[in-house]
Write a protein that holds these residues in place. Structure first.
Motif, mmCIF file in Angstrom:
data_model
loop_
_atom_site.group_PDB
_atom_site.id
_atom_site.type_symbol
_atom_site.label_atom_id
_atom_site.label_comp_id
_atom_site.label_asym_id
_atom_site.label_seq_id
_atom_site.Cartn_x
_atom_site.Cartn_y
_atom_site.Cartn_z
ATOM 1 N N ILE A 31 6.720 1.274 -10.050
ATOM 2 C CA ILE A 31 5.466 0.346 -9.750
ATOM 3 C C ILE A 31 5.896 -0.718 -8.574
ATOM 4 C CG2 ILE A 31 4.859 0.484 -12.334
ATOM 5 C CD1 ILE A 31 6.524 -2.169 -12.723
ATOM 6 N N LEU A 32 7.075 -0.633 -8.103
ATOM 7 C CA LEU A 32 7.475 -1.262 -6.869
ATOM 8 C C LEU A 32 7.055 -0.498 -5.669
ATOM 9 C CD1 LEU A 32 11.145 -2.706 -7.687
ATOM 10 C CD2 LEU A 32 8.946 -3.929 -7.543
ATOM 11 N N VAL A 33 7.120 0.985 -5.884
ATOM 12 C CA VAL A 33 6.802 1.831 -4.745
ATOM 13 C C VAL A 33 5.271 1.753 -4.370
ATOM 14 C CG1 VAL A 33 6.738 3.963 -3.871
ATOM 15 C CG2 VAL A 33 8.995 2.944 -4.598
ATOM 16 N N TRP A 34 4.561 1.923 -5.605
ATOM 17 C CA TRP A 34 3.044 2.203 -5.624
ATOM 18 C C TRP A 34 2.172 1.071 -4.581
ATOM 19 C CZ3 TRP A 34 -0.356 5.665 -5.651
ATOM 20 C CH2 TRP A 34 -0.169 6.652 -6.255
ATOM 21 N N PRO A 35 2.627 -0.124 -4.934
ATOM 22 C CA PRO A 35 1.814 -1.042 -3.879
ATOM 23 C C PRO A 35 2.357 -1.030 -2.521
ATOM 24 C CG PRO A 35 2.814 -2.492 -5.671
ATOM 25 C CD PRO A 35 3.331 -0.934 -5.796
ATOM 26 N N VAL A 36 3.403 -0.622 -2.183
ATOM 27 C CA VAL A 36 3.925 -0.385 -0.685
ATOM 28 C C VAL A 36 3.015 0.541 0.021
ATOM 29 C CG1 VAL A 36 5.750 -0.022 0.698
ATOM 30 C CG2 VAL A 36 6.108 -1.565 -1.087
ATOM 31 N N VAL A 37 2.920 1.789 -0.709
ATOM 32 C CA VAL A 37 2.374 2.940 -0.397
ATOM 33 C C VAL A 37 0.782 2.878 -0.226
ATOM 34 C CG1 VAL A 37 1.792 5.415 -1.069
ATOM 35 C CG2 VAL A 37 3.909 4.765 -1.477
ATOM 36 N N ALA A 38 0.325 2.436 -1.243
ATOM 37 C CA ALA A 38 -1.145 1.826 -1.359
ATOM 38 C C ALA A 38 -1.631 0.975 -0.138
ATOM 39 C CB ALA A 38 -1.707 1.278 -2.759
ATOM 40 N N SER A 39 -0.789 0.066 0.057
ATOM 41 C CA SER A 39 -1.067 -1.035 1.179
ATOM 42 C C SER A 39 -0.843 -0.337 2.548
ATOM 43 C CB SER A 39 -0.199 -2.135 1.136
ATOM 44 O OG SER A 39 -0.538 -2.891 -0.088
ATOM 45 N N THR A 40 0.198 0.616 2.543
ATOM 46 C CA THR A 40 0.501 1.340 3.997
ATOM 47 C C THR A 40 -0.674 2.225 4.252
ATOM 48 O OG1 THR A 40 2.980 1.165 3.533
ATOM 49 C CG2 THR A 40 2.216 2.702 5.111
ATOM 50 N N ILE A 41 -1.040 2.718 3.333
ATOM 51 C CA ILE A 41 -2.195 3.969 3.570
ATOM 52 C C ILE A 41 -3.542 3.124 4.127
ATOM 53 C CG2 ILE A 41 -3.938 5.342 2.296
ATOM 54 C CD1 ILE A 41 -1.623 6.503 0.720
ATOM 55 N N ALA A 42 -3.550 1.922 3.164
ATOM 56 C CA ALA A 42 -4.916 1.160 3.597
ATOM 57 C C ALA A 42 -4.521 0.405 5.118
ATOM 58 C CB ALA A 42 -4.943 -0.140 2.711
ATOM 59 N N TRP A 43 -3.399 -0.021 5.416
ATOM 60 C CA TRP A 43 -3.304 -0.205 6.807
ATOM 61 C C TRP A 43 -3.302 0.984 7.794
ATOM 62 C CZ3 TRP A 43 1.101 0.401 10.158
ATOM 63 C CH2 TRP A 43 1.029 0.110 11.382
ATOM 64 N N LEU A 44 -2.906 1.972 7.507
ATOM 65 C CA LEU A 44 -3.103 3.068 8.649
ATOM 66 C C LEU A 44 -4.491 3.319 8.544
ATOM 67 C CD1 LEU A 44 0.038 5.342 7.478
ATOM 68 C CD2 LEU A 44 -0.277 3.840 9.592
ATOM 69 N N THR A 45 -5.191 3.298 7.497
ATOM 70 C CA THR A 45 -6.744 3.549 7.600
ATOM 71 C C THR A 45 -7.606 2.658 8.554
ATOM 72 O OG1 THR A 45 -6.530 4.763 5.547
ATOM 73 C CG2 THR A 45 -8.709 4.069 6.089
ATOM 74 N N PHE A 46 -6.951 1.175 8.147
ATOM 75 C CA PHE A 46 -7.852 0.355 8.816
ATOM 76 C C PHE A 46 -7.372 0.547 10.400
ATOM 77 C CE2 PHE A 46 -8.178 -2.535 5.054
ATOM 78 C CZ PHE A 46 -9.608 -2.660 5.432
ATOM 79 N N ARG A 47 -6.116 0.687 10.658
ATOM 80 C CA ARG A 47 -5.733 0.978 12.348
ATOM 81 C C ARG A 47 -6.495 2.272 12.823
ATOM 82 N NH1 ARG A 47 -0.160 1.851 14.084
ATOM 83 N NH2 ARG A 47 -0.994 1.253 15.946
ATOM 84 N N ARG A 48 -6.694 3.143 12.046
ATOM 85 C CA ARG A 48 -7.508 4.392 12.449
ATOM 86 C C ARG A 48 -8.809 4.053 12.657
ATOM 87 N NH1 ARG A 48 -10.881 8.071 10.246
ATOM 88 N NH2 ARG A 48 -10.525 7.353 8.316
ATOM 89 N N VAL A 49 -9.577 3.456 11.891
ATOM 90 C CA VAL A 49 -10.884 2.941 11.935
ATOM 91 C C VAL A 49 -11.237 1.847 12.978
ATOM 92 C CG1 VAL A 49 -12.787 1.758 10.405
ATOM 93 C CG2 VAL A 49 -11.434 3.552 9.691
ATOM 94 N N THR A 50 -10.428 0.876 13.065
ATOM 95 C CA THR A 50 -10.748 -0.186 14.048
ATOM 96 C C THR A 50 -9.974 0.145 15.511
ATOM 97 O OG1 THR A 50 -8.765 -1.464 13.247
ATOM 98 C CG2 THR A 50 -11.162 -1.809 12.373
#
Length: 160
Positions: free
Chosen positions: A140-159
């Motif tokens: 439960i400590l790793v999941w938010p980090v992984v999800a936020s990292t994926i979101a951040w990488l996706t935003f970087r790819r899109v913008t």
């Protein structure tokens, strides 16, 4: 704020009806911060899906579909596998670890494993007892980090 308000109202109601309810305050604090982590996980996943989708309606549909998979269908699939396995290798070796692969299950197992409430949730008692609480905590400590990292990488790819 919503989580704090909800748990705060529950705490007040418990203390008003039972003065000894304050004994459970540490468990409520643990439930509060682990709920925040679970919420952060789903927010990160939602942000990532939203960034990938071309239309808001598609993003909403994908997030609802993913929620359905993680909250309902994942557990149903594991249950079907346990029934088919009939107490074999899957049930004893893989099932407990697959539960940690789902943020909602890791949240449930952690909170049950570190509390005295396992008798109240007999269905997860075996899993909560077979997985060390520290492993569920790590999940439960790793999941938010992984999800936020994926979101951040996706935003970087899109913008640009």
């Amino acid at each position: 704020i919503a989580v704090a308000a909800g748990y705060g109202v529950a705490a007040i109601a418990a203390i008003v009806t039972d003065p000894n309810a304050s004994v459970g305050f540490p468990a409520l604090i643990r439930l509060f911060w682990s709920s925040l982590l679970l919420g952060a996980t789903f927010l990160g996943i939602g942000y990532g899906i939203s960034a990938m989708a071309r239309r808001p309606g598609a993003a909403a549909g994908l997030v609802i579909g993913l929620w359905l998979v993680l909250i309902v269908l994942y557990d149903l699939g594991l249950l079907a596998a346990i029934v088919a396995d009939d107490g074999g290798n899957f049930t004893t070796q893989y099932f407990p670890w697959l539960l940690l692969g789902n943020p909602a299950d890791a949240f449930r197992i952690y909170n049950l494993a570190v509390s005295d409430a396992t008798a109240a949730a007999a269905g997860l008692t075996g899993a909560a007892n077979s997985i060390p609480a520290v492993h569920a905590l790590i999940s439960i400590l790793v999941w938010p980090v992984v999800a936020s990292t994926i979101a951040w990488l996706t935003f970087r790819r899109v913008t640009p």
